[in-house]
Design a protein around this motif. Structure first.
Motif, PDB file in Angstrom:
ATOM      1  N   GLY A   1       0.831  -1.203   0.000  1.00  9.33           N
ATOM      2  CA  GLY A   1       0.000   0.000   0.000  1.00  9.33           C
ATOM      3  C   GLY A   1       0.857   1.240   0.000  1.00  9.33           C
ATOM      4  N   PRO A   2       0.313   2.374   0.453  1.00  6.58           N
ATOM      5  CA  PRO A   2       1.003   3.662   0.294  1.00  6.58           C
ATOM      6  C   PRO A   2       2.391   3.738   0.929  1.00  6.58           C
ATOM      7  N   ARG A   3       2.649   2.946   1.966  1.00  2.68           N
ATOM      8  CA  ARG A   3       3.976   3.008   2.597  1.00  2.68           C
ATOM      9  C   ARG A   3       4.916   1.927   2.086  1.00  2.68           C
ATOM     10  N   PHE A   4       4.337   0.813   1.684  1.00  2.00           N
ATOM     11  CA  PHE A   4       5.165  -0.347   1.326  1.00  2.00           C
ATOM     12  C   PHE A   4       4.767  -0.876  -0.055  1.00  2.00           C
ATOM     13  N   GLY A   5       5.610  -0.630  -1.033  1.00  2.70           N
ATOM     14  CA  GLY A   5       5.458  -1.252  -2.353  1.00  2.70           C
ATOM     15  C   GLY A   5       4.315  -0.745  -3.218  1.00  2.70           C
ATOM     16  N   GLY A   6       3.367  -0.078  -2.600  1.00  6.18           N
ATOM     17  CA  GLY A   6       2.185   0.368  -3.352  1.00  6.18           C
ATOM     18  C   GLY A   6       2.166   1.868  -3.576  1.00  6.18           C
ATOM     19  N   ALA A   7       3.362   2.457  -3.676  1.00  7.42           N
ATOM     20  CA  ALA A   7       3.438   3.911  -3.899  1.00  7.42           C
ATOM     21  C   ALA A   7       3.793   4.213  -5.358  1.00  7.42           C
ATOM     22  N   ILE A   8       3.801   3.184  -6.200  1.00  9.17           N
ATOM     23  CA  ILE A   8       4.241   3.388  -7.598  1.00  9.17           C
ATOM     24  C   ILE A   8       3.245   4.266  -8.366  1.00  9.17           C
TER      25      ILE A   8
ATOM     26  N   ILE B   1       1.473  15.974   2.586  1.00 10.77           N
ATOM     27  CA  ILE B   1       1.545  14.677   1.897  1.00 10.77           C
ATOM     28  C   ILE B   1       3.013  14.313   1.709  1.00 10.77           C
ATOM     29  N   ARG B   2       3.400  13.102   2.112  1.00 13.27           N
ATOM     30  CA  ARG B   2       4.768  12.635   1.843  1.00 13.27           C
ATOM     31  C   ARG B   2       4.920  12.394   0.349  1.00 13.27           C
ATOM     32  N   VAL B   3       6.080  12.712  -0.190  1.00 12.76           N
ATOM     33  CA  VAL B   3       6.288  12.522  -1.629  1.00 12.76           C
ATOM     34  C   VAL B   3       6.367  11.020  -1.910  1.00 12.76           C
ATOM     35  N   PRO B   4       5.398  10.467  -2.655  1.00  8.43           N
ATOM     36  CA  PRO B   4       5.454   9.040  -2.942  1.00  8.43           C
ATOM     37  C   PRO B   4       6.678   8.738  -3.800  1.00  8.43           C
ATOM     38  N   GLY B   5       7.351   7.632  -3.485  1.00 15.93           N
ATOM     39  CA  GLY B   5       8.549   7.269  -4.261  1.00 15.93           C
ATOM     40  C   GLY B   5       9.829   7.805  -3.648  1.00 15.93           C
ATOM     41  N   ILE B   6       9.683   8.547  -2.547  1.00 17.74           N
ATOM     42  CA  ILE B   6      10.851   9.093  -1.852  1.00 17.74           C
ATOM     43  C   ILE B   6      10.834   8.571  -0.415  1.00 17.74           C
ATOM     44  N   GLY B   7      12.024   8.178   0.077  1.00 20.46           N
ATOM     45  CA  GLY B   7      12.145   7.736   1.467  1.00 20.46           C
ATOM     46  C   GLY B   7      12.293   6.234   1.592  1.00 20.46           C
ATOM     47  N   HIS B   8      13.100   5.829   2.547  1.00 24.44           N
ATOM     48  CA  HIS B   8      13.284   4.389   2.792  1.00 24.44           C
ATOM     49  C   HIS B   8      13.694   4.178   4.243  1.00 24.44           C
ATOM     50  N   ARG B   9      13.295   3.030   4.816  1.00 26.95           N
ATOM     51  CA  ARG B   9      13.640   2.735   6.209  1.00 26.95           C
ATOM     52  C   ARG B   9      15.120   2.466   6.386  1.00 26.95           C
TER      53      ARG B   9
ATOM     54  N   ASN C   1      18.875  12.529   5.101  1.00 24.27           N
ATOM     55  CA  ASN C   1      19.671  11.529   4.394  1.00 24.27           C
ATOM     56  C   ASN C   1      18.876  10.282   4.002  1.00 24.27           C
ATOM     57  N   ASN C   2      17.689  10.084   4.629  1.00 26.25           N
ATOM     58  CA  ASN C   2      16.899   8.891   4.268  1.00 26.25           C
ATOM     59  C   ASN C   2      15.900   9.185   3.137  1.00 26.25           C
ATOM     60  N   LEU C   3      15.891  10.428   2.665  1.00 26.99           N
ATOM     61  CA  LEU C   3      14.896  10.769   1.637  1.00 26.99           C
ATOM     62  C   LEU C   3      15.446  10.504   0.221  1.00 26.99           C
ATOM     63  N   VAL C   4      15.849   9.251   0.022  1.00 30.96           N
ATOM     64  CA  VAL C   4      16.359   8.801  -1.280  1.00 30.96           C
ATOM     65  C   VAL C   4      15.192   8.388  -2.168  1.00 30.96           C
ATOM     66  N   MET C   5      15.467   8.280  -3.471  1.00 26.18           N
ATOM     67  CA  MET C   5      14.449   7.709  -4.340  1.00 26.18           C
ATOM     68  C   MET C   5      14.377   6.216  -4.041  1.00 26.18           C
ATOM     69  N   ASN C   6      13.171   5.712  -3.816  1.00 24.63           N
ATOM     70  CA  ASN C   6      13.028   4.283  -3.559  1.00 24.63           C
ATOM     71  C   ASN C   6      12.595   3.564  -4.847  1.00 24.63           C
ATOM     72  N   VAL C   7      12.460   2.249  -4.750  1.00 23.50           N
ATOM     73  CA  VAL C   7      12.190   1.464  -5.959  1.00 23.50           C
ATOM     74  C   VAL C   7      10.813   1.820  -6.542  1.00 23.50           C
TER      75      VAL C   7
HETATM   76  N1  ACO Z   1       8.303  12.859   1.653  1.00 23.57           N
HETATM   77  C1  ACO Z   1       8.518  13.870   2.532  1.00 23.57           C
HETATM   78  N2  ACO Z   1       8.958  13.686   3.783  1.00 23.57           N
HETATM   79  C2  ACO Z   1       9.205  12.430   4.170  1.00 23.57           C
HETATM   80  C3  ACO Z   1       9.010  11.329   3.321  1.00 23.57           C
HETATM   81  C4  ACO Z   1       8.552  11.592   2.024  1.00 23.57           C
HETATM   82  N3  ACO Z   1       8.337  10.593   1.147  1.00 23.57           N
HETATM   83  N4  ACO Z   1       9.344  10.208   3.996  1.00 23.57           N
HETATM   84  C5  ACO Z   1       9.728  10.566   5.217  1.00 23.57           C
HETATM   85  N5  ACO Z   1       9.651  11.921   5.321  1.00 23.57           N
HETATM   86  C6  ACO Z   1      10.058  12.766   6.439  1.00 23.57           C
HETATM   87  C7  ACO Z   1       8.885  13.246   7.208  1.00 23.57           C
HETATM   88  O1  ACO Z   1       9.228  14.500   7.753  1.00 23.57           O
HETATM   89  C8  ACO Z   1       8.771  12.258   8.319  1.00 23.57           C
HETATM   90  O2  ACO Z   1       8.139  12.846   9.386  1.00 23.57           O
HETATM   91  P1  ACO Z   1       6.526  12.714   9.551  1.00 23.57           P
HETATM   92  O3  ACO Z   1       6.335  11.383  10.189  1.00 23.57           O
HETATM   93  O4  ACO Z   1       6.188  13.855  10.424  1.00 23.57           O
HETATM   94  O5  ACO Z   1       5.878  12.793   8.214  1.00 23.57           O
HETATM   95  C9  ACO Z   1      10.237  11.953   8.606  1.00 23.57           C
HETATM   96  O6  ACO Z   1      10.855  11.998   7.324  1.00 23.57           O
HETATM   97  C10 ACO Z   1      10.553  10.641   9.206  1.00 23.57           C
HETATM   98  O7  ACO Z   1       9.754   9.721   8.614  1.00 23.57           O
HETATM   99  P2  ACO Z   1       9.720   8.255   9.146  1.00 23.57           P
HETATM  100  O8  ACO Z   1       8.296   7.897   9.359  1.00 23.57           O
HETATM  101  O9  ACO Z   1      10.671   8.020  10.273  1.00 23.57           O
HETATM  102  O10 ACO Z   1      10.284   7.525   7.905  1.00 23.57           O
HETATM  103  P3  ACO Z   1      10.176   6.040   7.745  1.00 23.57           P
HETATM  104  O11 ACO Z   1      11.558   5.539   7.659  1.00 23.57           O
HETATM  105  O12 ACO Z   1       9.298   5.403   8.742  1.00 23.57           O
HETATM  106  O13 ACO Z   1       9.361   5.946   6.378  1.00 23.57           O
HETATM  107  C11 ACO Z   1       8.652   5.426   4.303  1.00 23.57           C
HETATM  108  C12 ACO Z   1       9.752   5.267   5.311  1.00 23.57           C
HETATM  109  C13 ACO Z   1       7.353   4.815   4.837  1.00 23.57           C
HETATM  110  C14 ACO Z   1       9.075   4.692   3.041  1.00 23.57           C
HETATM  111  C15 ACO Z   1       8.433   6.938   4.030  1.00 23.57           C
HETATM  112  O14 ACO Z   1       9.612   7.509   3.551  1.00 23.57           O
HETATM  113  C16 ACO Z   1       7.293   7.208   3.066  1.00 23.57           C
HETATM  114  O15 ACO Z   1       6.134   7.250   3.489  1.00 23.57           O
HETATM  115  N6  ACO Z   1       7.602   7.377   1.740  1.00 23.57           N
HETATM  116  C17 ACO Z   1       6.591   7.632   0.751  1.00 23.57           C
HETATM  117  C18 ACO Z   1       5.884   6.362   0.366  1.00 23.57           C
HETATM  118  C19 ACO Z   1       6.768   5.426  -0.428  1.00 23.57           C
HETATM  119  O16 ACO Z   1       7.418   5.830  -1.373  1.00 23.57           O
HETATM  120  N7  ACO Z   1       6.742   4.134  -0.072  1.00 23.57           N
HETATM  121  C20 ACO Z   1       7.487   3.104  -0.806  1.00 23.57           C
HETATM  122  C21 ACO Z   1       8.743   2.712  -0.109  1.00 23.57           C
HETATM  123  S1  ACO Z   1       9.738   1.571  -1.084  1.00 23.57           S
HETATM  124  C22 ACO Z   1       9.013   0.049  -0.893  1.00 23.57           C
HETATM  125  O17 ACO Z   1       8.230  -0.155  -0.030  1.00 23.57           O
HETATM  126  C23 ACO Z   1       9.348  -1.027  -1.835  1.00 23.57           C
END
Ligand code: ACO
Ligand code: LMR
Length: 271
Positions: free
Chosen positions: A108-115, A144-152, A195-201
């Motif tokens: 879904g929106p956080r895991f794999g379903g953000a494409i 709104i978190r930018v979909p496609g950006i961010g990784h654990r 530093n964790n706001l990389v482009m994800n898959v």
């Molecule tokens: N855009 C903007 N800010 C972000 C984003 C983003 N995509 N991701 C994290 N942040 C920032 C926010 O400020 C966040 O604080 P908030 O909780 O107040 O919004 C802060 O970073 C810390 O976020 P965390 O919750 O600690 O980050 P976490 O490591 O838990 O999240 C996740 C990882 C779920 C992937 C997140 O980056 C996100 O929601 N990304 C967008 C959805 C996405 O692309 N998901 C696919 C991931 S790849 C895969 O699953 C195969």
């Protein structure tokens, strides 16, 4: 003349009644292509996806790209949401289908379903001519978190190899990678924030599929808009990860793992 009785179902992607072939008789078809052609012409799973999802044969570099997406997203270890659910379910003695869908339900929106959302937002921002700064800051304002950006786990100094491989393939084989380059600029900006706001898959596949749709010359603009609006692209992750989730189910059964119970020490019991 003949009066056609109304039907309850309309279907346009496949026909099990098929076409009549002199040698084999009735032959099922995918988007009009008979099974024998699929086998004889050495079609791969990317071609079959092209026929059944997009109702057309796509050029080889497109079907290869689809296959690479599927191979690279097939699994990402036992610790991610989907695999975890599947493992727990298999260890509860459930069957293959239950274990598989239990894992799939986490997509879904956080895991794999953000494409799909990554494709929607990158396309809208690029087509409207927003700078990466304007785009990211407007998303922040909307909360709104930018979909496609961010990784654990992945970081600016520890990129996701899958993203690099997909980008490398596209840079070499796609006629244009304008949406991907835009997503890279967005990433460059988000990395200045954390530093964790990389482009994800998901972001890599979302932006590159826009380039595939726009650059292949195989889709009209309304067709591209429809694909993005309906949301075909999460299907790639669902399909791919099913391979890994099925593998995790077999693995747990083979290892005869007992019922899983989470350790008390790992729970903060509080009022
Ligand atoms: N855009 C903007 N800010 C972000 C984003 C983003 N995509 N991701 C994290 N942040 C920032 C926010 O400020 C966040 O604080 P908030 O909780 O107040 O919004 C802060 O970073 C810390 O976020 P965390 O919750 O600690 O980050 P976490 O490591 O838990 O999240 C996740 C990882 C779920 C992937 C997140 O980056 C996100 O929601 N990304 C967008 C959805 C996405 O692309 N998901 C696919 C991931 S790849 C895969 O699953 C195969
Ligand atoms: C995955 O493909 O499952 C991931 O990118 C998620 C993760 O946390 O590794």
């Amino acid at each position: 003349g003949k009066v056609r009785a109304p039907t309850h179902i309309i279907s346009t992607i496949s026909d099990d009644r098929g076409t009549f072939n002199q040698t084999v008789g009735e032959e099922p078809c995918y988007a009009g292509v008979p099974m024998s052609s699929i086998v004889e012409q050495g079609y791969g799973v990317g071609d079959v996806i092209s026929l059944l999802w997009f109702k057309r044969s796509l050029p080889r570099y497109c079907t290869k790209f689809i296959e690479i997406c599927i191979m690279l997203c097939a699994d990402h270890g036992p610790c991610v949401s989907g695999a975890h659910n599947t493992i727990v379910t298999a260890r509860a003695g459930k069957d293959l289908v239950s274990s598989l869908v239990s894992g799939l339900l986490t997509i879904g929106p956080r895991f794999g379903g953000a494409i799909d959302d990554a494709a929607r937002y990158f396309k809208d921002a690029y087509d409207r001519g927003l700078t990466p700064y304007e785009f990211v800051e407007s998303m922040k304002k909307k909360g709104i978190r930018v979909p496609g950006i961010g990784h654990r786990i992945k970081r600016g100094d520890n990129r996701d190899k899958r993203v690099e491989l997909l980008q490398e393939f596209a840079r070499t084989n796609f006629p244009s990678v304008k949406y991907m380059e835009y997503a890279v600029q967005v990433e460059t900006y988000t990395l200045t924030k954390a530093n964790n706001l990389v482009m994800n898959v998901d972001g890599a596949i979302g932006s590159l599929f826009l380039d595939l749709l726009a650059g292949s010359g195989m889709f009209t603009k309304p067709e591209i808009d429809e694909i993005v609006e309906i949301g075909y692209l999460n299907g790639l992750f669902v399909l791919a990860r099913s391979i890994g989730l099925i593998g995790h189910t077999f693995d747990q059964k083979r290892l005869k793992q007992p019922l899983y119970r989470h350790p008390w020490e790992d729970v903060l019991y509080t009022k």
